[in-house]
Design a protein around this motif. Structure first.
Motif, PDB file in Angstrom:
ATOM      1  N   GLN A   7       0.836  -1.205   0.000  1.00 46.09           N
ATOM      2  CA  GLN A   7       0.000   0.000   0.000  1.00 46.09           C
ATOM      3  C   GLN A   7       0.873   1.260   0.000  1.00 46.09           C
ATOM      4  O   GLN A   7       0.565   2.230  -0.696  1.00 46.09           O
ATOM      5  CB  GLN A   7      -0.926   0.011   1.215  1.00 46.09           C
ATOM      6  CG  GLN A   7      -2.056  -0.988   1.121  1.00 46.09           C
ATOM      7  CD  GLN A   7      -2.848  -1.085   2.419  1.00 46.09           C
ATOM      8  OE1 GLN A   7      -2.275  -1.117   3.506  1.00 46.09           O
ATOM      9  NE2 GLN A   7      -4.162  -1.133   2.296  1.00 46.09           N
ATOM     10  N   SER A  10       2.257   1.706  -3.414  1.00 40.60           N
ATOM     11  CA  SER A  10       1.217   2.205  -4.306  1.00 40.60           C
ATOM     12  C   SER A  10       1.005   3.707  -4.119  1.00 40.60           C
ATOM     13  O   SER A  10       0.841   4.445  -5.101  1.00 40.60           O
ATOM     14  CB  SER A  10      -0.089   1.448  -4.049  1.00 40.60           C
ATOM     15  OG  SER A  10      -1.118   1.947  -4.857  1.00 40.60           O
ATOM     16  N   LEU A  11       1.010   4.161  -2.875  1.00 40.43           N
ATOM     17  CA  LEU A  11       0.865   5.589  -2.605  1.00 40.43           C
ATOM     18  C   LEU A  11       2.027   6.379  -3.199  1.00 40.43           C
ATOM     19  O   LEU A  11       1.838   7.450  -3.786  1.00 40.43           O
ATOM     20  CB  LEU A  11       0.771   5.850  -1.098  1.00 40.43           C
ATOM     21  CG  LEU A  11      -0.522   5.417  -0.429  1.00 40.43           C
ATOM     22  CD1 LEU A  11      -0.392   5.504   1.089  1.00 40.43           C
ATOM     23  CD2 LEU A  11      -1.678   6.266  -0.920  1.00 40.43           C
ATOM     24  N   ALA A  13       3.863   5.474  -5.738  1.00 38.07           N
ATOM     25  CA  ALA A  13       3.712   5.435  -7.195  1.00 38.07           C
ATOM     26  C   ALA A  13       2.712   6.500  -7.652  1.00 38.07           C
ATOM     27  O   ALA A  13       2.928   7.184  -8.661  1.00 38.07           O
ATOM     28  CB  ALA A  13       3.268   4.055  -7.652  1.00 38.07           C
ATOM     29  N   SER A  14       1.633   6.682  -6.893  1.00 38.72           N
ATOM     30  CA  SER A  14       0.653   7.726  -7.206  1.00 38.72           C
ATOM     31  C   SER A  14       1.280   9.107  -7.073  1.00 38.72           C
ATOM     32  O   SER A  14       1.024  10.004  -7.887  1.00 38.72           O
ATOM     33  CB  SER A  14      -0.563   7.617  -6.283  1.00 38.72           C
ATOM     34  OG  SER A  14      -1.237   6.407  -6.505  1.00 38.72           O
ATOM     35  N   LEU A  15       2.096   9.286  -6.056  1.00 38.17           N
ATOM     36  CA  LEU A  15       2.798  10.554  -5.870  1.00 38.17           C
ATOM     37  C   LEU A  15       3.735  10.822  -7.039  1.00 38.17           C
ATOM     38  O   LEU A  15       3.807  11.943  -7.544  1.00 38.17           O
ATOM     39  CB  LEU A  15       3.575  10.530  -4.547  1.00 38.17           C
ATOM     40  CG  LEU A  15       4.404  11.767  -4.218  1.00 38.17           C
ATOM     41  CD1 LEU A  15       3.535  13.007  -4.127  1.00 38.17           C
ATOM     42  CD2 LEU A  15       5.166  11.555  -2.920  1.00 38.17           C
ATOM     43  N   ASP A  16       4.423   9.794  -7.504  1.00 35.76           N
ATOM     44  CA  ASP A  16       5.330   9.956  -8.643  1.00 35.76           C
ATOM     45  C   ASP A  16       4.569  10.354  -9.906  1.00 35.76           C
ATOM     46  O   ASP A  16       5.059  11.152 -10.701  1.00 35.76           O
ATOM     47  CB  ASP A  16       6.147   8.682  -8.859  1.00 35.76           C
ATOM     48  CG  ASP A  16       7.167   8.445  -7.754  1.00 35.76           C
ATOM     49  OD1 ASP A  16       7.517   9.407  -7.034  1.00 35.76           O
ATOM     50  OD2 ASP A  16       7.611   7.289  -7.604  1.00 35.76           O
ATOM     51  N   VAL A  17       3.363   9.836 -10.086  1.00 40.78           N
ATOM     52  CA  VAL A  17       2.527  10.236 -11.220  1.00 40.78           C
ATOM     53  C   VAL A  17       2.114  11.703 -11.064  1.00 40.78           C
ATOM     54  O   VAL A  17       2.168  12.474 -12.033  1.00 40.78           O
ATOM     55  CB  VAL A  17       1.288   9.326 -11.360  1.00 40.78           C
ATOM     56  CG1 VAL A  17       0.303   9.896 -12.366  1.00 40.78           C
ATOM     57  CG2 VAL A  17       1.705   7.921 -11.755  1.00 40.78           C
ATOM     58  N   ALA A  18       1.728  12.098  -9.866  1.00 43.46           N
ATOM     59  CA  ALA A  18       1.356  13.499  -9.618  1.00 43.46           C
ATOM     60  C   ALA A  18       2.532  14.425  -9.906  1.00 43.46           C
ATOM     61  O   ALA A  18       2.357  15.521 -10.458  1.00 43.46           O
ATOM     62  CB  ALA A  18       0.873  13.670  -8.179  1.00 43.46           C
ATOM     63  N   SER A  52       9.001  11.444  -1.828  1.00 46.40           N
ATOM     64  CA  SER A  52       9.113  10.202  -2.587  1.00 46.40           C
ATOM     65  C   SER A  52      10.469   9.543  -2.352  1.00 46.40           C
ATOM     66  O   SER A  52      10.550   8.337  -2.110  1.00 46.40           O
ATOM     67  CB  SER A  52       8.910  10.483  -4.081  1.00 46.40           C
ATOM     68  OG  SER A  52       9.064   9.309  -4.837  1.00 46.40           O
TER      69      SER A  52
END
Length: 71
Positions: A7, A10-11, A13-18, A52
């Motif tokens: 988890q 995953s968080l 990875a979402s931050l890296d996309v942002a 990150s």
């Protein structure tokens, strides 16, 4: 609150996309003369990148476990 290592990954990875999304808009803000928006974006990017990097470093340093405690 307890999160699994997956988890947390995953968080992050979402931050890296942002980070990529905000970074993509930086050129447009700079070219349009929106200097305040550009500066705010740079500050946000610096903070998100540091977060990150810190989390990824910590994840790499832990032994495989099921749960990470977030405070």
């Amino acid at each position: 609150m307890a999160l699994t290592v997956d988890q947390v990954r995953s968080l992050v990875a979402s931050l890296d996309v942002a980070i990529q999304v905000v970074q993509g808009g930086q050129h447009e803000r700079l070219m349009s003369g929106n200097r305040a928006g550009f500066n705010n974006g740079e500050l946000m990017l610096a903070n998100w990148r540091a977060l990150s990097l810190t989390v990824n470093t910590e994840l790499a340093a832990i032994t495989p476990i099921d749960t990470v405690f977030v405070t």
